[in-house]
Design a protein around this motif. Structure first.
Motif, mmCIF file in Angstrom:
data_model
loop_
_atom_site.group_PDB
_atom_site.id
_atom_site.type_symbol
_atom_site.label_atom_id
_atom_site.label_comp_id
_atom_site.label_asym_id
_atom_site.label_seq_id
_atom_site.Cartn_x
_atom_site.Cartn_y
_atom_site.Cartn_z
ATOM 1 N N ALA A 564 0.826 -1.208 0.000
ATOM 2 C CA ALA A 564 0.000 0.000 0.000
ATOM 3 C C ALA A 564 0.859 1.255 0.000
ATOM 4 O O ALA A 564 0.531 2.243 -0.672
ATOM 5 N N ALA A 565 1.968 1.235 0.738
ATOM 6 C CA ALA A 565 2.854 2.398 0.762
ATOM 7 C C ALA A 565 3.442 2.662 -0.621
ATOM 8 O O ALA A 565 3.594 3.824 -1.029
ATOM 9 N N TYR A 566 3.763 1.602 -1.370
ATOM 10 C CA TYR A 566 4.276 1.792 -2.729
ATOM 11 C C TYR A 566 3.213 2.415 -3.625
ATOM 12 O O TYR A 566 3.489 3.339 -4.395
ATOM 13 N N VAL A 567 1.974 1.919 -3.524
ATOM 14 C CA VAL A 567 0.891 2.452 -4.356
ATOM 15 C C VAL A 567 0.717 3.937 -4.110
ATOM 16 O O VAL A 567 0.573 4.737 -5.057
ATOM 17 N N HIS A 568 0.753 4.352 -2.848
ATOM 18 C CA HIS A 568 0.522 5.760 -2.532
ATOM 19 C C HIS A 568 1.732 6.624 -2.867
ATOM 20 O O HIS A 568 1.576 7.773 -3.292
ATOM 21 N N ARG A 569 2.938 6.095 -2.669
ATOM 22 C CA ARG A 569 4.129 6.885 -3.011
ATOM 23 C C ARG A 569 4.169 7.209 -4.498
ATOM 24 O O ARG A 569 4.291 8.378 -4.887
ATOM 25 N N VAL A 570 4.063 6.187 -5.337
ATOM 26 C CA VAL A 570 4.194 6.426 -6.785
ATOM 27 C C VAL A 570 2.974 7.158 -7.323
ATOM 28 O O VAL A 570 3.024 7.711 -8.430
ATOM 29 N N GLY A 571 1.886 7.200 -6.547
ATOM 30 C CA GLY A 571 0.709 7.936 -6.977
ATOM 31 C C GLY A 571 0.849 9.431 -6.893
ATOM 32 O O GLY A 571 -0.065 10.164 -7.295
#
Length: 706
Positions: A564-571
């Motif tokens: 989830a942290a990856y999804v939000h960072r790259v978003g």
């Protein structure tokens, strides 16, 4: 000023680089299509035999500054590209121009058939599910199996509301006020994104308009619904919940003239809360609706003896009482204000009818869960409606939301002495649940060691080649994420002088973390939005919700602690369907055991982008997916809580050698040792000088014996 030329000078670029056309980036201009999953729809529109009004007119390339700070109102001709329109959309447009011919709100203007609704929702990858159908409906299904209910079991919980394909339709279809409709138009919003296309009808329309007909008589229906929304980052969730909220508050204020707190919006960070307030105030301009961000020192109610207070300082405290329609806050500050009001014996939030959780998975995570649930349970209105919004939402969050709704309804029913009508709980999923945005190019870069990661970041900052193997260069401005505050500060110190003075020098790079004061954080955010800062180093503080429309890329200097942290960072890049964003993840030898969940996300995003079933070949190779070790459930939990152990403060105490290998510095151990000696000598000299001054102050002349 061209940042790429300044940062890549004295390097060996390809000869034909100057002749190449500049590639599309999120900061290069306005996105003509805000929908993430609109590629196939746009193709079907272009192949239509019937010409749409204004289709032959080219879309204007509206120039932006670095971050698209100014709202540009598109022309009507450039806004007519609506990929989901059907063959008879010209007739709809004609009715839209002649507003007198339209029917009144809520009467089913331009009602579509069920098949047509299904087709549009499917083409935009929207899935709407009813999570709590009435028990009577389930009994009828068992009793009259195959007789009265002809739909399949999977379709019994699926909903197909009529999607909204243009913001101009809301006034006639839902009765949205002319002032709110004008504010939406003034902000340049014409074509809704996928989440807005599906969420607005759910929140603005009556439930009986889209619930299955066989359940309308099975149970008494509430006037509104509770909503769980999972949509990609940058897809316009703020606008999707703010428009219905302002519409409902405006209608309620017509019935009662007094001002009372009608809605609460919770966000995990101050930056996100401030952004929601700014967007809400633009939409609420001249409507009389007041939106306030709760800050320290604000009170929800005045003291009971405020009228008798004569002390000037006490009177000033009474002036901080919040008088607003919508409160936007982080959980901690609002929970403290509610607790203070409760101690005074006042129900400050008894009139709240709407509660919105933005980034709900974090707000219901153990970090904020107690504070969020205490606020939720303190709202006593029997018609309270709740909506949860996030780009990632696990099944545990859904179950927690469902149980909390049931427990609260039972408690309110017992306290009020009458049953509270259960509202339909609806889930809206846009695209593939818990997946990264497909319009961003994802890269995994192996750097072996900490020095290799630092070298890789410097190569991104000063691109030395434009070969096809390395892919397009990462152009500023971009964000750099680290695991801890200490590492963010250390990385900022290392890169402080990497940008030449001709390009702005040290003013072009900054660091942002929670240890900074509110004033310093606001200053950095403002400069970054203006484009004065090119490289912003930060922690996960900025990984959620904050909208930087022109960020060209994201660099994960330290791997994210969860999928989830990856999804939000790259978003943070590729917002609102903008193409050209790049997400680079640097990983070292210590990161390999934790890398597989991120590699799987990148492979899934590549599949969505290419539309093929083959494994992603752009961001991650198939052999790497097979070679990476799987991560156990306990290891995932430990990584989420503490990150990579050697980079955390607790890890440094346990394993000094590992911490030394992961230190962000280009200096050798000998030089660092000499620097520590000098600092120790200076510190010791200062302590001795202070001690001597203290001894001199205690010396007095001998006055003899008494």
């Amino acid at each position: 000023m061209d940042p790429f030329k300044l940062l890549s000078r004295s390097t060996k670029l390809s000869k034909n680089h100057a002749a190449q056309k500049p590639r599309t980036t999120p900061s290069s201009g306005q996105s003509s299509q805000p929908q993430v999953f609109a590629a196939e729809n746009a193709q079907s529109t272009n192949t239509s035999k019937k010409r749409k009004r204004g289709q032959d007119q080219p879309v204007e390339d509206i120039g932006l500054d670095f971050f698209g700070g100014g709202s540009v109102k598109p022309t009507k001709k450039s806004a007519t590209i609506e990929p989901a329109k059907n063959e008879d959309s010209d007739d709809d447009d004609q009715m839209g121009d002649d507003g007198d011919e339209l029917q009144s709100a809520g009467t089913g203007v331009d009602d579509m058939g069920t098949d047509e609704r299904k087709s549009i929702l499917k083409s935009h990858k929207l899935k709407i599910t009813w999570l709590n159908p009435p028990v009577a409906h389930k009994k009828d299904r068992k009793k009259d199996r195959g007789k009265k209910i002809k739909t399949a079991k999977a379709e019994k919980h699926s909903l197909y509301p009529q999607p909204i394909q243009s913001f101009s339709d809301m006034r006639d279809r839902f009765g949205v006020s002319s002032r709110l409709a004008a504010n939406i138009e003034d902000q340049g919003y014409t074509t809704p994104t996928e989440v807005q296309l599906g969420a607005l009808p759910l929140l603005l329309d009556a439930p009986e308009r889209f619930l299955p007909p066989e359940v309308k008589a099975a149970a008494e229906l509430s006037e509104k619904i509770d909503l769980l929304t999972v949509a990609p980052t940058g897809s316009g969730k703020t606008l999707a919940f703010m428009i219905p909220l302002l519409h409902n508050i405006g209608q309620a204020r017509r019935k009662r003239k007094d001002r009372a707190i009608s809605a609460i919006i919770l966000a995990p960070t101050k930056e996100l809360a401030g952004q929601i307030v700014n967007e809400g105030r633009k939409l609420a301009r001249d409507t009389g609706i007041r939106i306030t961000q709760v800050r320290k020192g604000m009170k929800l109610v005045a003291p009971a003896n405020a009228s008798n207070i004569e002390d000037e300082e006490a009177r000033e405290n009474t002036e901080t009482v919040v008088k607003s329609d919508v409160l936007v806050s982080t959980p901690g500050i609002l929970a403290s204000a509610i607790h203070e009001a409760t101690e005074q014996g006042s129900a400050a939030l008894s009139a709240v009818e709407n509660m919105i959780l933005d980034e709900a998975d974090v707000l219901l995570d153990p970090l904020f869960r107690d504070q969020t649930l205490s606020i939720w349970n303190s709202l006593s209105h029997e018609h309270l409606r709740v909506s949860l919004w996030s780009a990632t939402m696990g099944s545990n969050i859904e179950e927690l939301a469902r149980s909390t709704l049931n427990a609260r309804r039972t408690r309110v029913s017992d306290e009020g002495g009458q049953a509270v009508i259960e509202a339909p709980l609806v889930r809206l999923v846009v695209g593939l649940k818990d997946s990264a945005v497909p319009n961003v190019q994802h890269r995994l870069v192996y750097a072996a060691t900490e020095n290799g990661k630092l070298m890789g970041l410097r190569q991104l900052l000063h691109p030395a080649s434009t070969s096809g193997d390395s892919g397009p260069p990462l152009l500023p401005p971009f964000l750099v994420f680290t695991q801890t505050i200490e590492r963010a500060i250390a990385l900022h110190s290392e890169l402080l002088y990497d940008i030449p003075a001709e390009a702005g020098g040290i003013s072009r790079i900054a660091v942002l973390h929670s240890d900074l004061s509110d004033t310093a954080r606001d200053s950095v955010m403002t400069r970054f939005r203006k484009g004065e800062i090119w490289v912003l180093i930060t922690t996960d503080l900025l990984s959620r919700g904050v909208d930087f429309r022109g960020v060209n890329g994201v660099v994960n200097y330290d791997i994210p602690t969860s999928s989830a942290a990856y999804v939000h960072r790259v978003g943070r890049t590729g917002r609102a369907g903008r193409e050209g964003g790049i997400a680079v993840t640097l990983y070292s030898k210590e990161d390999i055991p934790y890398l597989k969940p991120i590699a799987n996300l990148i492979a899934t995003a590549d599949k969505l982008k290419d539309g093929s079933a083959a494994a992603g070949t752009e961001g991650v190779q198939s052999w790497l997916l097979d070679a990476l070790p799987s991560l156990s459930k306990k290891a995932k939990q430990d990584l989420k809580r503490r990150g990579v152990e050697s980079r955390s403060s607790s890890g440094k105490q346990k394993d000094f050698k590992a911490a030394r290998r992961t230190r962000i510095s280009t200096k050798s151990g000998f030089l660092r040792k000499e620097e520590q000696k000098k600092k120790g000598a200076v510190r010791g000299s200062r302590n001795r000088k202070e001690a001597s001054f203290a001894d001199e102050g205690n010396e007095t002349d001998f006055g003899g014996f008494d």
